[in-house]
Design an enzyme around this catalytic site. Structure first.
Site, PDB file in Angstrom:
ATOM      1  N   ALA A  26      -4.003-133.824  10.149  1.00  0.00           N
ATOM      2  CA  ALA A  26      -4.480-134.229   8.808  1.00  0.00           C
ATOM      3  C   ALA A  26      -5.015-132.977   8.114  1.00  0.00           C
ATOM      4  O   ALA A  26      -6.162-132.921   7.655  1.00  0.00           O
ATOM      5  CB  ALA A  26      -5.525-135.335   8.886  1.00  0.00           C
ATOM      6  N   GLY A  28      -9.259-126.206   4.599  1.00  0.00           N
ATOM      7  CA  GLY A  28     -10.168-125.628   5.596  1.00  0.00           C
ATOM      8  C   GLY A  28      -9.403-125.147   6.815  1.00  0.00           C
ATOM      9  O   GLY A  28      -9.640-124.044   7.323  1.00  0.00           O
ATOM     10  N   HIS A  29      -8.459-125.977   7.268  1.00  0.00           N
ATOM     11  CA  HIS A  29      -7.616-125.555   8.397  1.00  0.00           C
ATOM     12  C   HIS A  29      -6.785-124.324   8.013  1.00  0.00           C
ATOM     13  O   HIS A  29      -6.637-123.393   8.809  1.00  0.00           O
ATOM     14  CB  HIS A  29      -6.669-126.685   8.808  1.00  0.00           C
ATOM     15  CG  HIS A  29      -7.351-127.925   9.298  1.00  0.00           C
ATOM     16  ND1 HIS A  29      -7.291-129.127   8.631  1.00  0.00           N
ATOM     17  CD2 HIS A  29      -8.110-128.159  10.406  1.00  0.00           C
ATOM     18  CE1 HIS A  29      -7.971-130.051   9.305  1.00  0.00           C
ATOM     19  NE2 HIS A  29      -8.475-129.491  10.380  1.00  0.00           N
ATOM     20  N   GLY A  88     -13.930-123.444  13.158  1.00  0.00           N
ATOM     21  CA  GLY A  88     -14.675-123.490  11.904  1.00  0.00           C
ATOM     22  C   GLY A  88     -16.175-123.655  12.125  1.00  0.00           C
ATOM     23  O   GLY A  88     -16.609-124.380  13.021  1.00  0.00           O
ATOM     24  N   GLN A 118     -20.188-127.434  17.873  1.00  0.00           N
ATOM     25  CA  GLN A 118     -18.934-127.270  18.635  1.00  0.00           C
ATOM     26  C   GLN A 118     -18.579-125.792  18.796  1.00  0.00           C
ATOM     27  O   GLN A 118     -18.178-125.349  19.888  1.00  0.00           O
ATOM     28  CB  GLN A 118     -17.800-127.999  17.899  1.00  0.00           C
ATOM     29  CG  GLN A 118     -16.405-127.651  18.400  1.00  0.00           C
ATOM     30  CD  GLN A 118     -15.332-128.452  17.692  1.00  0.00           C
ATOM     31  OE1 GLN A 118     -15.178-129.621  17.962  1.00  0.00           O
ATOM     32  NE2 GLN A 118     -14.588-127.830  16.788  1.00  0.00           N
TER      33      GLN A 118
END
Ligand code: AMP
Length: 287
Positions: free
Chosen positions: A40, A44-45, A156, A162
């Protein structure tokens, strides 16, 4: 007028195919960058791919909605899956390989191993609300890093806890891939881009940037010397008044995620998770 050539993205589904691609590049002395995602894809990716490209000649983007990082009541079954559109975006940012394995490819019958994480994985932030999440993340990322054997991998800051967990895991397990980070890409009104933003109704979408605005206002006030506790409780009030149910909003040490009472104990990072309607949003900001 000349049009820049666009690379073809090779879509591969198996670990041997991925390893074969990497072997070919290595033979030619080309460096490899890895960008793990759940698909999706959004801008940002894409920014992570651009970051990887600074340090690597060849780019692998992985798309895998990892079941072991979702809790039993979370959105695994409804998580958006948009492979055709994702491949189109990857073509635009010149990705070489899209690795989209099946669940069976990643978790073969008899799978019995997990990466157990402590430290920043037990900071009483995301882990308080998603107690098995980081074990799932650490296990799948360790596997992807082993599979790709990339020179660099990019994650990110959007998922800040994470990022710290993965950095530590890679160090602790002597994984040779260098872990890089990239800043959070935002919509024009400040909302952090997220695959989950598609869940928001128009009304929810309109108030969602409150998180960003409150993080930013809080960071400024803390920089100006106001007491952290006071600033955080004002921000909590404003976020709740906008219609959010807050999971947490806290000021923590930016490297250890330890609780922090005064700015001088910093670097300070503000982290928030809050639910609006059915959707849970997270964001964070450096002070
Ligand atoms: P996801 O597909 O949501 O699991 O995210 C895959 C990677 O993209 C993770 O390293 C995220 O931190 C990163 N990411 C997600 N949203 C953003 C964003 N708005 N800006 C920068 N990176 C992001």
């Amino acid at each position: 007028m000349s049009v820049a050539p666009v690379r073809n993205v090779a879509l591969v589904h198996t670990i041997p195919e991925l390893r074969e691609a990497v072997r070919e590049w290595r033979k030619r002395g080309e460096s490899v960058g890895l960008v793990p995602t759940m698909g999706a894809l959004h801008a940002g990716h894409a920014s992570l791919v651009h970051r990887a490209r600074k340090d690597a000649a060849r780019i692998i983007v992985t798309i895998f909605v990892n079941p072991t990082q979702f809790g039993p009541t979370e959105d695994l079954s409804k998580y958006p899956r948009t492979l055709a559109a994702d491949l189109e975006k990857l073509r635009e940012v010149e990705t070489d390989v899209c690795f989209a394995p099946s669940i069976e490819e990643m978790y073969a019958a008899g799978f019995s191993t997990a990466v157990h994480v402590e430290g920043t994985a037990k900071a009483d932030l995301e882990d308080r609300f998603r107690p098995t999440h980081f074990h799932g993340v650490a296990t799948i990322v360790a596997k992807l890093l082993n599979q790709a054997q990339a020179n660099v991998a990019v994650f990110g800051e959007k998922d800040y806890q994470q990022l710290l967990v993965i950095r530590r895991m890679a160090r602790d397990l002597d994984i040779a891939t260098q872990i890089l980070s990239a800043p959070t890409l935002r919509e024009a009104d400040g909302l952090a881009m997220s695959s989950r933003n598609v869940y928001l109704s128009p009304q929810e979408r309109a108030v969602a940037p409150t998180l960003y605005r409150e993080l930013e206002a809080s960071a400024r006030r803390i920089r100006e010397g106001e007491p952290i506790g006071h600033v955080m409780s004002d921000a909590r009030e404003a976020i709740a008044a906008a219609g959010f149910a807050i999971d947490y909003l806290e000021a923590r040490h930016g490297e250890t995620l330890a609780r922090i009472a005064r700015r001088q104990e910093g670097p300070v990072r503000l982290l928030v998770a809050a639910r609006i309607g059915e959707t849970r949003l997270i964001d964070n900001m450096a002070v």
